[in-house]
Design an enzyme around this catalytic site. Structure first.
Site, short mmCIF file in Angstrom:
data_model
loop_
_atom_site.label_atom_id
_atom_site.label_comp_id
_atom_site.label_asym_id
_atom_site.label_seq_id
_atom_site.Cartn_x
_atom_site.Cartn_y
_atom_site.Cartn_z
N GLY A 8 0.77 -1.11 -0.23
CA GLY A 8 0.14 -0.01 0.23
C GLY A 8 0.83 0.97 0.32
O GLY A 8 0.53 1.97 -0.66
N ASN A 9 1.94 1.08 0.81
CA ASN A 9 2.63 2.21 0.77
C ASN A 9 3.65 2.98 -0.29
O ASN A 9 3.30 4.15 -0.70
CB ASN A 9 3.75 1.79 1.85
CG ASN A 9 3.64 1.88 3.12
OD1 ASN A 9 2.85 2.12 3.70
ND2 ASN A 9 4.24 1.00 4.06
N LYS A 37 -6.38 -4.77 10.81
CA LYS A 37 -5.72 -4.41 9.95
C LYS A 37 -5.94 -2.88 9.78
O LYS A 37 -7.36 -2.43 9.66
CB LYS A 37 -6.55 -5.11 8.75
CG LYS A 37 -5.66 -4.46 7.02
CD LYS A 37 -5.38 -5.45 6.78
CE LYS A 37 -4.55 -4.48 5.83
NZ LYS A 37 -2.73 -5.08 5.05
N LYS A 50 -3.19 -8.60 1.91
CA LYS A 50 -2.78 -9.22 0.39
C LYS A 50 -1.84 -9.73 -0.23
O LYS A 50 -1.35 -10.06 -0.73
CB LYS A 50 -2.79 -7.55 -0.43
CG LYS A 50 -1.33 -6.56 0.20
CD LYS A 50 -0.82 -6.62 -0.86
CE LYS A 50 0.86 -5.48 -0.09
NZ LYS A 50 0.19 -5.43 1.04
N LYS A 57 4.05 -9.92 6.06
CA LYS A 57 4.46 -10.76 5.27
C LYS A 57 5.50 -11.58 5.43
O LYS A 57 5.96 -11.89 4.24
CB LYS A 57 5.67 -8.52 4.97
CG LYS A 57 4.73 -7.93 4.57
CD LYS A 57 5.58 -6.64 4.10
CE LYS A 57 4.95 -5.09 3.76
NZ LYS A 57 3.97 -5.19 2.99
#
Ligand SMILES: Nc1ncnc2c1ncn2[C@@H]1O[C@H](COP(=O)(O)OP(=O)(O)O)[C@@H](O)[C@H]1O
Ligand SMILES: NC(=O)OP(=O)(O)O
Length: 305
Positions: free
Chosen positions: A9-10, A122, A206, A264
């Protein structure tokens, strides 16, 4: 190689940037140009985050006086897939003229009994001060949590079981297309006893969906791209240092924050434990260097025996 790229997202909206369309499209352009060297030699599937964007759309929907009920998070998630998918579609087209590019709406099946529905982790939307966050929690009923140097809204994020449209994604890949899919982890849905799908209020991670999809597509590599050059040991201390190559078991033995590096690391470990060759967590700047082992944290399956 077949590669699944999970775009953070970053990469699309950096911390403290205004979520204006022009800002995000410029970031999508930067991402498309950075990824371009991959497309000449590899089959690439791209999934992307939507945390900042889905939070912005939720605030807009909740403040619309014409709506009797704000749009639920499954609908907002689909909106972000359309919006971000469009930016990536256009910028990939411009970065690699002549290549077939597809951006599709996807659903991700989750367990209706997943405990994450009642334990929100989240991060979504913008960053607030502590005082602002407490005010929003009281007036709007939000759950809020510290994130870096600020506070953000948190929502439930159930585990992804399966991307419903996996067969379609495989067909597109086999046709030579670059495929943008499962954005925001996919629109979360549950399956009822009659095999019908229904949207649920959540935002899927994601990176975790990327790992599920990468395995289902028999991808060789999972690239988890974010705003740090690698996973850091002793993060946030004067001793912090980049982790180079590491096996999943050793990485799992360390602890990482739930709303950021945790998923991640978990996604990378699940991918290689499930049979994927390797996963790399690192910066978007040079994906070829990540593939070649010149940068990033390369996660491999635990050694046998
Ligand atoms: N051990 C760690 N090593 C590197 N980064 C970490 C670590 N622990 C937490 N982080 C944070 O995780 C962030 C990346 O996660 P996140 O913000 O969710 O990324 P994205 O939005 O790109 O998916 C980094 O910017 C960093 O602030
Ligand atoms: N859905 C999701 O994982 O979004 P971020 O990457 O923006 O957190």
């Amino acid at each position: 190689m077949r590669i699944l790229v999970a775009l953070g997202g970053n990469a699309l909206l950096r911390r403290h940037e205004r979520p204006d369309a022009a800002v995000q499209q410029a970031n999508a352009r930067r991402a498309a140009l950075a990824l371009a060297p991959l497309f000449a030699e590899h089959e690439v599937v791209i999934t992307h985050g939507n945390g900042p964007q889905v939070g912005v759309l939720a605030v807009q929907s909740a403040s619309d006086p014409h709506l009797s009920t704000p749009y639920p998070f499954d609908v907002l998630g689909a909106q972000t897939q359309g919006m971000i998918g469009y930016w990536l579609l256009q910028e990939l087209h411009n970065a690699v003229p002549g290549r077939r590019v597809a951006a599709i709406i996807n659903q991700t099946e989750v367990d209706p009994a997943d405990p994450a529905f009642t334990n929100p982790t989240k991060f979504i939307g913008e960053t607030y001060t502590h005082e602002e966050a407490l005010e929003l929690a009281t007036t709007r009923g939000w759950s809020v949590h510290p994130d870096g140097d600020g506070w953000r809204r948190v929502v439930g994020s159930p585990q992804p079981r399966e991307v419903v449209e996996t067969d379609l994604i495989r067909l597109l890949l086999d046709s030579g297309a670059i495929v943008v899919c499962a954005g925001g982890g996919g629109v979360p849905v549950v399956r009822d006893g009659a095999d019908r799908l229904h949207g649920v209020e959540a935002v899927v991670d994601k990176d975790l969906t990327g790992a599920v999809l990468a395995r289902a597509l028999d991808a060789d590599a999972l690239l988890v791209l974010t705003d740090v050059p690698a996973v850091l040991r002793d993060y946030g201390t004067p001793q912090q240092a980049e982790i180079g190559e590491i096996d999943a078991a050793s990485l799992r033995a360390m602890r990482f924050p739930a709303g950021s590096m945790g998923p991640k690391v978990e996604a990378a470990c699940r991918f290689v434990e499930g049979g994927g060759k390797f996963a790399v967590i690192g910066s978007l700047d040079d994906p070829i260097a990540l593939l070649d082992g010149r940068s990033g944290t390369r996660v491999t399956a635990p050694a046998l025996g």
